[in-house]
Design an enzyme around this catalytic site. Structure first.
Site, PDB file in Angstrom:
ATOM      1  N   ARG A  23       0.817  -1.221   0.000  1.00 35.56           N
ATOM      2  CA  ARG A  23       0.000   0.000   0.000  1.00 35.56           C
ATOM      3  C   ARG A  23       0.846   1.263   0.000  1.00 35.56           C
ATOM      4  O   ARG A  23       0.370   2.346  -0.303  1.00 35.56           O
ATOM      5  CB  ARG A  23      -0.904   0.038   1.238  1.00 35.56           C
ATOM      6  CG  ARG A  23      -1.880  -1.129   1.324  1.00 35.56           C
ATOM      7  CD  ARG A  23      -2.537  -1.181   2.686  1.00 35.56           C
ATOM      8  NE  ARG A  23      -1.497  -1.444   3.697  1.00 35.56           N
ATOM      9  CZ  ARG A  23      -1.635  -1.162   4.988  1.00 35.56           C
ATOM     10  NH1 ARG A  23      -2.727  -0.598   5.437  1.00 35.56           N
ATOM     11  NH2 ARG A  23      -0.668  -1.445   5.832  1.00 35.56           N
ATOM     12  N   GLN A  47       7.189  25.985  16.164  1.00 35.12           N
ATOM     13  CA  GLN A  47       6.820  26.487  14.841  1.00 35.12           C
ATOM     14  C   GLN A  47       7.273  25.491  13.783  1.00 35.12           C
ATOM     15  O   GLN A  47       8.380  24.952  13.866  1.00 35.12           O
ATOM     16  CB  GLN A  47       7.504  27.838  14.629  1.00 35.12           C
ATOM     17  CG  GLN A  47       7.265  28.490  13.292  1.00 35.12           C
ATOM     18  CD  GLN A  47       7.951  29.855  13.211  1.00 35.12           C
ATOM     19  OE1 GLN A  47       8.018  30.581  14.186  1.00 35.12           O
ATOM     20  NE2 GLN A  47       8.451  30.189  12.036  1.00 35.12           N
ATOM     21  N   ASP A  48       6.427  25.242  12.790  1.00 30.23           N
ATOM     22  CA  ASP A  48       6.790  24.435  11.631  1.00 30.23           C
ATOM     23  C   ASP A  48       6.812  25.349  10.410  1.00 30.23           C
ATOM     24  O   ASP A  48       5.928  26.188  10.235  1.00 30.23           O
ATOM     25  CB  ASP A  48       5.769  23.333  11.374  1.00 30.23           C
ATOM     26  CG  ASP A  48       5.935  22.136  12.286  1.00 30.23           C
ATOM     27  OD1 ASP A  48       6.784  22.173  13.190  1.00 30.23           O
ATOM     28  OD2 ASP A  48       5.192  21.151  12.097  1.00 30.23           O
ATOM     29  N   ASN A  49       7.840  25.179   9.558  1.00 30.63           N
ATOM     30  CA  ASN A  49       7.963  25.934   8.317  1.00 30.63           C
ATOM     31  C   ASN A  49       8.086  24.960   7.161  1.00 30.63           C
ATOM     32  O   ASN A  49       8.575  23.838   7.333  1.00 30.63           O
ATOM     33  CB  ASN A  49       9.206  26.827   8.336  1.00 30.63           C
ATOM     34  CG  ASN A  49       9.160  27.833   9.456  1.00 30.63           C
ATOM     35  OD1 ASN A  49       8.131  28.427   9.741  1.00 30.63           O
ATOM     36  ND2 ASN A  49      10.282  28.036  10.108  1.00 30.63           N
ATOM     37  N   HIS A  62      21.734  30.288   7.073  1.00 30.53           N
ATOM     38  CA  HIS A  62      20.921  31.155   7.915  1.00 30.53           C
ATOM     39  C   HIS A  62      21.013  30.762   9.382  1.00 30.53           C
ATOM     40  O   HIS A  62      21.240  29.604   9.709  1.00 30.53           O
ATOM     41  CB  HIS A  62      19.444  31.068   7.490  1.00 30.53           C
ATOM     42  CG  HIS A  62      19.214  31.437   6.072  1.00 30.53           C
ATOM     43  ND1 HIS A  62      18.221  30.872   5.317  1.00 30.53           N
ATOM     44  CD2 HIS A  62      19.838  32.320   5.246  1.00 30.53           C
ATOM     45  CE1 HIS A  62      18.231  31.384   4.098  1.00 30.53           C
ATOM     46  NE2 HIS A  62      19.222  32.263   4.028  1.00 30.53           N
ATOM     47  N   HIS A 119      22.523  27.079   9.030  1.00 33.33           N
ATOM     48  CA  HIS A 119      21.877  25.999   8.298  1.00 33.33           C
ATOM     49  C   HIS A 119      21.559  26.429   6.874  1.00 33.33           C
ATOM     50  O   HIS A 119      21.223  27.588   6.630  1.00 33.33           O
ATOM     51  CB  HIS A 119      20.569  25.593   9.003  1.00 33.33           C
ATOM     52  CG  HIS A 119      19.795  24.576   8.240  1.00 33.33           C
ATOM     53  ND1 HIS A 119      18.701  24.917   7.464  1.00 33.33           N
ATOM     54  CD2 HIS A 119      19.980  23.251   8.095  1.00 33.33           C
ATOM     55  CE1 HIS A 119      18.243  23.818   6.892  1.00 33.33           C
ATOM     56  NE2 HIS A 119      19.002  22.799   7.260  1.00 33.33           N
ATOM     57  N   TYR A 132      10.729  22.144   8.264  1.00 40.62           N
ATOM     58  CA  TYR A 132      11.569  22.260   9.441  1.00 40.62           C
ATOM     59  C   TYR A 132      10.779  22.741  10.634  1.00 40.62           C
ATOM     60  O   TYR A 132       9.957  23.629  10.542  1.00 40.62           O
ATOM     61  CB  TYR A 132      12.819  23.098   9.206  1.00 40.62           C
ATOM     62  CG  TYR A 132      12.676  24.418   8.518  1.00 40.62           C
ATOM     63  CD1 TYR A 132      12.820  25.612   9.222  1.00 40.62           C
ATOM     64  CD2 TYR A 132      12.449  24.484   7.152  1.00 40.62           C
ATOM     65  CE1 TYR A 132      12.735  26.843   8.582  1.00 40.62           C
ATOM     66  CE2 TYR A 132      12.351  25.706   6.505  1.00 40.62           C
ATOM     67  CZ  TYR A 132      12.499  26.880   7.230  1.00 40.62           C
ATOM     68  OH  TYR A 132      12.401  28.089   6.587  1.00 40.62           O
ATOM     69  N   GLU A 143      17.966  37.950  12.542  1.00 40.34           N
ATOM     70  CA  GLU A 143      18.425  37.035  11.492  1.00 40.34           C
ATOM     71  C   GLU A 143      19.878  37.318  11.129  1.00 40.34           C
ATOM     72  O   GLU A 143      20.349  38.447  11.186  1.00 40.34           O
ATOM     73  CB  GLU A 143      17.525  37.096  10.269  1.00 40.34           C
ATOM     74  CG  GLU A 143      17.621  38.329   9.430  1.00 40.34           C
ATOM     75  CD  GLU A 143      16.683  38.301   8.221  1.00 40.34           C
ATOM     76  OE1 GLU A 143      16.840  39.168   7.361  1.00 40.34           O
ATOM     77  OE2 GLU A 143      15.811  37.424   8.136  1.00 40.34           O
ATOM     78  N   LYS A 169      19.268  38.317  -0.559  1.00 39.74           N
ATOM     79  CA  LYS A 169      19.797  38.352   0.809  1.00 39.74           C
ATOM     80  C   LYS A 169      21.013  37.429   0.947  1.00 39.74           C
ATOM     81  O   LYS A 169      22.030  37.816   1.525  1.00 39.74           O
ATOM     82  CB  LYS A 169      18.706  37.942   1.802  1.00 39.74           C
ATOM     83  CG  LYS A 169      19.157  37.893   3.243  1.00 39.74           C
ATOM     84  CD  LYS A 169      18.007  37.601   4.198  1.00 39.74           C
ATOM     85  CE  LYS A 169      17.643  36.151   4.160  1.00 39.74           C
ATOM     86  NZ  LYS A 169      16.652  35.758   5.163  1.00 39.74           N
TER      87      LYS A 169
END
Length: 182
Positions: A23, A47-49, A62, A119, A132, A143, A169
Site C-alpha cells: 500500500r 513552529q513548523d515551516n 541562515h 543551516h 523544518y 536574522e 539576501k
C-alpha cells in the site's frame, strides 16, 4: 527512530523506522518523548515551516542570533536536497566546521540542527519540498547569514556554483571571515 551521530557535537541524524508494504509506507516523523530520550535535548518545538524550491536553489546559510536562536529538525517531504549545518558556537571543538547529508523522500532521514548553528541546503532534484520544526519563533531583527558559496567554509553543494540560484539576501550575506570579525 534511531539516532546517528555526526562529527559536529549535538547535531544528529534521525533515521526513521519505516514500515512498507504493497500500500505504501508509514513512519512516525516526530515523537517528542522518544526524540528527547534519544537526543537528550530539553527543548520544545513551537513552529513548523515549509518551503518548495527548484533544482540548483541554495538557501542559507541562515541563523537567528541571541535569545532568538533556533534549534531545527529538518526533513524533505518531496525531492532531494543536500542539507548543511555549520557550527557557529564560539568555544566549540568543531567551530567553523560543517556537516552535510543528503535528505530525500527516499531515505526519509531528518537532521537535528542545534541552536548556535548555521543551516542551509541545495536542491538536487527538479523540485524539493522542505519541512523544518523550530524551537523559537522567527525574529527579523535577529536574522543572520553567511554567504553559502564562501571560500573559507568551502562547502560542496553538489551543484555547479555558476548555476546556483541564490536570493538577494544570500548573495549579499557576509563571508565567514567577515562574520568572524563582527
Amino acid at each position: 527512530m534511531e539516532i546517528i551521530k555526526t562529527p559536529l557535537k549535538d547535531c544528529v541524524i534521525i533515521k526513521n523506522n519505516i514500515i512498507s508494504d504493497n500500500r505504501g509506507y508509514f513512519f512516525e516523523s516526530f515523537n517528542e518523548k522518544k526524540f528527547k530520550a534519544l537526543t537528550g535535548w530539553d527543548g520544545h518545538f513551537v513552529q513548523d515551516n515549509q518551503s518548495q524550491s527548484s533544482f540548483s536553489v541554495v538557501r542559507g546559510i541562515h541563523f537567528q542570533k541571541g535569545e532568538f536562536a533556533q534549534a531545527k529538525l529538518v526533513r524533505v517531504v518531496q525531492g532531494k536536497v543536500l542539507d548543511v549545518a555549520v557550527d557557529l558556537r564560539p568555544g566549540s571543538d568543531t567551530y567553523g566546521q560543517h556537516f552535510s547529508i543528503e535528505l530525500s523522500d527516499d531515505n526519509q532521514y531528518q537532521l537535528f540542527v542545534p541552536r548556535g548553528f548555521g543551516h542551509g541546503f541545495s536542491v538536487l532534484s527538479p523540485t524539493a519540498t522542505f519541512l523544518y520544526k523550530c524551537d523559537n519563533g522567527y525574529n527579523k531583527s535577529a536574522e543572520g547569514g553567511i554567504h553559502p558559496l564562501d571560500k573559507t567554509l568551502n562547502i560542496d553543494w553538489r551543484i555547479n556554483a555558476a548555476d546556483a540560484i541564490l536570493s538577494e539576501k544570500d548573495s549579499n550575506a557576509p563571508s565567514f571571515e567577515d562574520y568572524l570579525n563582527n
